[in-house]
Structure formats: C-alpha cells, structure tokens
Design an enzyme around this catalytic site. Structure first.
Site, PDB file in Angstrom:
ATOM      1  N   SER A   1      -9.996  -3.981  -9.149  1.00  0.00           N
ATOM      2  CA  SER A   1      -8.936  -4.684  -9.874  1.00  0.00           C
ATOM      3  C   SER A   1      -9.034  -6.153  -9.520  1.00  0.00           C
ATOM      4  CB  SER A   1      -7.568  -4.143  -9.462  1.00  0.00           C
ATOM      5  OG  SER A   1      -6.513  -4.970  -9.921  1.00  0.00           O
TER       6      SER A   1
ATOM      7  N   TYR B   1      -1.358  -1.536  -3.287  1.00  0.00           N
ATOM      8  CA  TYR B   1      -2.309  -1.290  -4.377  1.00  0.00           C
ATOM      9  C   TYR B   1      -3.510  -2.229  -4.238  1.00  0.00           C
ATOM     10  CZ  TYR B   1      -4.307  -1.594  -9.084  1.00  0.00           C
ATOM     11  OH  TYR B   1      -5.170  -1.616 -10.156  1.00  0.00           O
TER      12      TYR B   1
END
Length: 268
Positions: A142, A155
């Site tokens: 990401s 995350y």
C-alpha cells in the site's frame, strides 16, 4: 511473466481489485484459482467472467488459517495440473482510531490478514513455484506501506512489513526462476472498508482525494502490466506516485503533510 496459458492464484478474488485481477488474467488467457472468504462473491466473479471451472476455480479459504492454506497448493495442482503465479491481494484496514485506542484483538487481526496471510500463502506455494521454468509472486502492499497515515498506523505497519518481506524475498530468489514484485496502490474505489468491518471517514469527502481515486479495473491493468514486465516495484495511482516522491525528498515534511490532510478529512 506473461499471463497467457499460466495458472495464477489470486487472493481476495471475490471483489475489488482481486476480482478485476481475475477478470483481466482470464481475458489474457490465464487460468485462475480464486481465493476468498466469501463463496457467493467467488461465484459472482466466475459468473461475470463467463468461464467454466476449467478456467476459474474458487476456493473458500481464510488465509490466516495456516493448515487450510498449506493444503491449497495440492488442491490447485490437482485441479489445474500446475501453478505458475501467486498474487497476494487480500487485505483489511483498521478502524480509523489511534493505536492507543485500538484493541489488541483488532491489531492482531490486521497483522494476521495483511502480513501473516501473505506469508502463509508464500510458504505454501513457493516450493511449487520453484519447480516451474518461469513463475511470479506479486504482493500488494500500500502507499501506507511507505508513508504513515494517522488512524491507520497498524495497517501501515502490516503493509510496510509486506514491502520489506517482498523485497527480501526478491533478493533471495533473484537467481531462481521465480520473479517477485511489490505493489503500492493509492486510493482505489473498492469495498475494503465494508469488508474490513470499519467505517472510513475518508469516504465521506471525496474532494479531499483530489480526484485521484482509481477504479479497481484500472488498478488491475497497471498491476498485471507490471507483472508481465517483471517490475521490481509498482506504484498505482497519481497519489501513490506523488507521495512516494515527496517521502523520498523529505520524509518528515511528507509525514506532516499526510497528518494534516487526514485531520481535514476526518473533520468532515
């Protein structure tokens, strides 16, 4: 690795980027083993693709269940005869709250799905991939894996672990037949918030993103294109490319910039 005539495993195949990866791979004449928790979503992916079980086979698997994952390669090889590629796409985000407020069970879940799920899949499939004359592993990290987003710290930590793990794996496999690619998507219009069981304040103010959100189909095209060119690293979207450059130039400024943007977004 060109997709044509290859057998490729895709996690998170029931929706979003995962579904679009499956559809594009099938369009490129690859065969796909789709992995997801949702049986109906897998069936919908196959229905949209319009192919039979000889081209697409869905497997309902929790990638955090190591025993179940360990049994997957044999099942895929039994059905398709071999396996050439693995795209680790499945992932979840956390609640948009600080680490101090995030319960440990939710922290463990985010780490288990995003990092250990990826690790489980690679440990299971790598011995089979090494037997092929040509194979490829694609891990989806990401832009949160290279720059911090307040409220998504765990995350980001999980995705940063995926980044470093993938780059280390690339180095270890450099002289083998298995190519390795890490992907850093920016904002993609998926259902990851709903699938993660959280509400995202960023979804309430699309203008904050500056119109940079990509469709899952556009993201899939970039990812598969990068895989076919054996790219080491792929950034997906203008936002990911911009933040990647900004972070390289001035990490502290970039981190402060993201913090301010997140605060503005969460006020709406």
């Amino acid at each position: 690795m060109k997709a044509q005539n290859k057998v490729i495993v895709v996690t998170g195949a029931g929706n979003g980027i995962g579904r679009e990866l499956c559809l594009l791979l099938l369009n490129k004449q690859a065969n796909v083993a789709g992995i997801d928790l949702n049986e109906k979503a897998l069936a919908e992916t196959q229905k949209i693709a319009g192919v039979g079980n000889d081209r697409f086979k869905g497997y309902v698997v929790d990638i955090t269940d190591k025993a179940r994952v360990d049994a997957l390669p044999e099942a895929v090889v039994k059905h398709f005869g071999l396996v050439d590629g693995l795209i680790n796409n499945a992932g979840i985000i956390q609640q948009f709250i600080p680490v101090n407020e995030l319960p440990m069970d939710q922290i463990n879940l985010v780490m288990n799905v995003n990092f250990y799920g990826t690790l489980n899949m690679i440990k299971a499939f790598l011995p089979f991939l090494l037997k092929r004359p040509e194979a490829h592993i694609v891990n989806i990290s990401s832009m949160g894996g290279f720059i911090s987003f307040p409220g998504q710290t765990i995350y980001g930590a999980a995705k940063a672990a995926v980044k470093i793990f993938t780059e280390g794996l690339y180095a270890e496999l450099r002289d083998s037949s298995v190519k390795v690619t890490v992907v850093h998507p920016g904002a993609i219009a998926t259902n990851i918030t709903a699938n993660s069981g959280v509400e995202s304040p960023t979804m309430k103010n699309e203008s904050v993103k500056g119109g940079m959100t990509l469709s899952p189909a556009a993201a899939a095209k970039i990812i598969i294109g990068g895989m076919e060119k054996n790219k080491f690293r792929i950034t997906v979207g203008k936002d990911a490319r911009f933040l990647d450059l900004l972070y390289r130039l001035n990490p502290r400024f970039a981190t402060n910039f993201i913090s301010k943007m997140m605060k503005k977004t969460m006020k709406h």
